[in-house]
Design an enzyme around this catalytic site. Sequence first.
Site, PDB file in Angstrom:
ATOM      1  N   ARG A  44      37.660  51.968  71.602  1.00 63.08           N
ATOM      2  CA  ARG A  44      37.724  53.438  71.669  1.00 63.08           C
ATOM      3  C   ARG A  44      38.840  54.035  70.814  1.00 63.08           C
ATOM      4  O   ARG A  44      38.665  55.043  70.137  1.00 63.08           O
ATOM      5  CB  ARG A  44      37.945  53.824  73.136  1.00 63.08           C
ATOM      6  CG  ARG A  44      38.325  55.284  73.403  1.00 63.08           C
ATOM      7  CD  ARG A  44      38.482  55.486  74.904  1.00 63.08           C
ATOM      8  NE  ARG A  44      39.039  56.776  75.257  1.00 63.08           N
ATOM      9  CZ  ARG A  44      38.328  57.863  75.564  1.00 63.08           C
ATOM     10  NH1 ARG A  44      37.013  57.819  75.543  1.00 63.08           N
ATOM     11  NH2 ARG A  44      38.914  58.995  75.902  1.00 63.08           N
TER      12      ARG A  44
ATOM     13  N   HIS B  89      31.447  64.055  70.357  1.00 61.61           N
ATOM     14  CA  HIS B  89      31.641  62.808  71.109  1.00 61.61           C
ATOM     15  C   HIS B  89      30.324  62.376  71.739  1.00 61.61           C
ATOM     16  O   HIS B  89      29.313  63.053  71.633  1.00 61.61           O
ATOM     17  CB  HIS B  89      32.668  63.038  72.230  1.00 61.61           C
ATOM     18  CG  HIS B  89      34.064  63.237  71.749  1.00 61.61           C
ATOM     19  ND1 HIS B  89      35.048  62.293  71.881  1.00 61.61           N
ATOM     20  CD2 HIS B  89      34.654  64.293  71.122  1.00 61.61           C
ATOM     21  CE1 HIS B  89      36.174  62.748  71.372  1.00 61.61           C
ATOM     22  NE2 HIS B  89      35.965  63.973  70.902  1.00 61.61           N
TER      23      HIS B  89
ATOM     24  N   GLU C 112      29.405  66.550  73.922  1.00 65.38           N
ATOM     25  CA  GLU C 112      29.112  65.156  74.288  1.00 65.38           C
ATOM     26  C   GLU C 112      27.614  64.956  74.112  1.00 65.38           C
ATOM     27  O   GLU C 112      26.817  65.547  74.845  1.00 65.38           O
ATOM     28  CB  GLU C 112      29.494  64.889  75.747  1.00 65.38           C
ATOM     29  CG  GLU C 112      30.976  65.005  76.042  1.00 65.38           C
ATOM     30  CD  GLU C 112      31.720  63.692  75.853  1.00 65.38           C
ATOM     31  OE1 GLU C 112      31.102  62.699  75.393  1.00 65.38           O
ATOM     32  OE2 GLU C 112      32.907  63.658  76.172  1.00 65.38           O
TER      33      GLU C 112
ATOM     34  N   GLU D 135      31.657  55.606  69.678  1.00 61.63           N
ATOM     35  CA  GLU D 135      30.667  56.673  69.840  1.00 61.63           C
ATOM     36  C   GLU D 135      29.904  56.885  68.532  1.00 61.63           C
ATOM     37  O   GLU D 135      30.050  57.889  67.845  1.00 61.63           O
ATOM     38  CB  GLU D 135      31.371  57.944  70.342  1.00 61.63           C
ATOM     39  CG  GLU D 135      32.040  57.709  71.694  1.00 61.63           C
ATOM     40  CD  GLU D 135      33.046  58.781  72.125  1.00 61.63           C
ATOM     41  OE1 GLU D 135      33.132  59.831  71.475  1.00 61.63           O
ATOM     42  OE2 GLU D 135      33.753  58.548  73.127  1.00 61.63           O
TER      43      GLU D 135
ATOM     44  N   HIS E 270      36.516  58.826  68.665  1.00 65.05           N
ATOM     45  CA  HIS E 270      36.413  57.595  69.449  1.00 65.05           C
ATOM     46  C   HIS E 270      35.505  56.600  68.735  1.00 65.05           C
ATOM     47  O   HIS E 270      34.350  56.915  68.409  1.00 65.05           O
ATOM     48  CB  HIS E 270      35.893  57.903  70.854  1.00 65.05           C
ATOM     49  CG  HIS E 270      36.898  58.651  71.687  1.00 65.05           C
ATOM     50  ND1 HIS E 270      36.575  59.695  72.504  1.00 65.05           N
ATOM     51  CD2 HIS E 270      38.248  58.478  71.787  1.00 65.05           C
ATOM     52  CE1 HIS E 270      37.680  60.148  73.101  1.00 65.05           C
ATOM     53  NE2 HIS E 270      38.713  59.430  72.675  1.00 65.05           N
TER      54      HIS E 270
HETATM   55  O1  0X9 Z   1      37.641  61.883  77.379  1.00 64.90           O
HETATM   56  C1  0X9 Z   1      37.409  62.386  76.272  1.00 64.90           C
HETATM   57  O2  0X9 Z   1      38.227  62.407  75.367  1.00 64.90           O
HETATM   58  C2  0X9 Z   1      36.035  63.008  76.008  1.00 64.90           C
HETATM   59  N1  0X9 Z   1      35.005  62.209  76.651  1.00 64.90           N
HETATM   60  S1  0X9 Z   1      34.622  60.748  75.992  1.00 64.90           S
HETATM   61  O3  0X9 Z   1      33.695  60.079  76.874  1.00 64.90           O
HETATM   62  N2  0X9 Z   1      33.864  60.983  74.618  1.00 64.90           N
HETATM   63  O4  0X9 Z   1      35.822  60.015  75.761  1.00 64.90           O
HETATM   64  C3  0X9 Z   1      36.003  64.414  76.578  1.00 64.90           C
HETATM   65  C4  0X9 Z   1      36.899  65.353  75.832  1.00 64.90           C
HETATM   66  C5  0X9 Z   1      36.961  66.711  76.461  1.00 64.90           C
HETATM   67  N3  0X9 Z   1      38.089  67.454  75.928  1.00 64.90           N
HETATM   68  C6  0X9 Z   1      39.367  67.119  76.239  1.00 64.90           C
HETATM   69  N4  0X9 Z   1      39.665  66.180  77.079  1.00 64.90           N
HETATM   70  N5  0X9 Z   1      40.320  67.842  75.682  1.00 64.90           N
HETATM   71 ZN    ZN Z   2      34.775  60.500  72.870  1.00 69.31          ZN
END
Ligand code: 0X9
Ligand code: ZN
Length: 305
Positions: free
Chosen positions: A123, A193, A267, A68, A65
């Site tokens: 993003r 992330h 995260e 980040e 992303h």
């Molecule tokens: O939403 C996401 O992709 C991730 N959070 S973020 O705030 N960095 O965008 C979490 C990813 C967790 N894993 C999956 N969704 N597979």
């Molecule tokens: Zn992310």
Amino acid sequence: GVFYERYHSLEDIYYWINKTKQDHSDMVKVILIGSSSEKRPLYVLKLSGRRDEVKRAMWIDCGIHAREWISPAFCMWFVKYALAFYNQNTEITEILNNMDVYILTVMNPDGYKYTWTTDRMWRKNRSNNKDSDCLGADLNRNFDANWCTKGASDNPCDPTYCGQFPESELETQAVARFLRSHKDTVKLYLSIHSYSQMLLFPYSCSYDEIPNHNELFEVVKEASAKIRRYYRNNYKYGPGAKTIYLAPGGSDDWAYNLGIKYSFTFELQDRGRYGFLLPPSFIPQACNEALLATKVTALHVIKKL
Ligand code: 0X9
Ligand code: ZN
């Protein structure tokens, strides 16, 4: 040094990759795994220690992303730490002697560049979409794991757009191809992330419990406890769907289903005070926390091999 306590432009990061390879040619290789939609190269650094036996490997990707920024900063921090403390720190030495480490510092270079020039809160990647003027797909919704079900968007204008089909994006393809062709050696998958301070494992694409749920739960619980003890900071932990939200098409779930049974998304800091705009003065602690969690997971996998 102060270099690692700053955020770096994409150009700086490409320069750093090349410099790291030249300065540590004994331990570092650079592998080109593909290119982005705007034709930027995707380089993976391969770190290895003592090279006697057949070794397993682990993978770390950063910068899926764009906004980040702490994530690519962590990949750089990890590489610096590994090269500086190999044969000094017992844990990193143990890790590098048992596993090669593949590091993709910026999986989404086009998006990262765009956050430096135009829109700090971008993003997605920057690919063109069919029948829409909106650009980009969310690379962490583009993997083939319950692709584009609840928790992803099929609208190209949304930040969680899943793409035209699973692995429609070049960046996703490059990572998926590399991991498919290394799936017999890669035993641990980590995706970095921010923000929210969580240590997550599959599944995020459904509420199903994975077969080794209890084992992974104990691993992230230990990592979280260590972070609390050493750095006085709290990280939640658990399966993604229950701990953060339902989000299909993610790299961690896809890697897990490929057979990499130790698959995590970290995260990093913070919990929302600065969010994606984490000041550079927070880089050392944020990265040390993630480094600690990386060590706990890697040492667990080595113990289990
Ligand atoms: O939403 C996401 O992709 C991730 N959070 S973020 O705030 N960095 O965008 C979490 C990813 C967790 N894993 C999956 N969704 N597979
Ligand atoms: Zn992310």
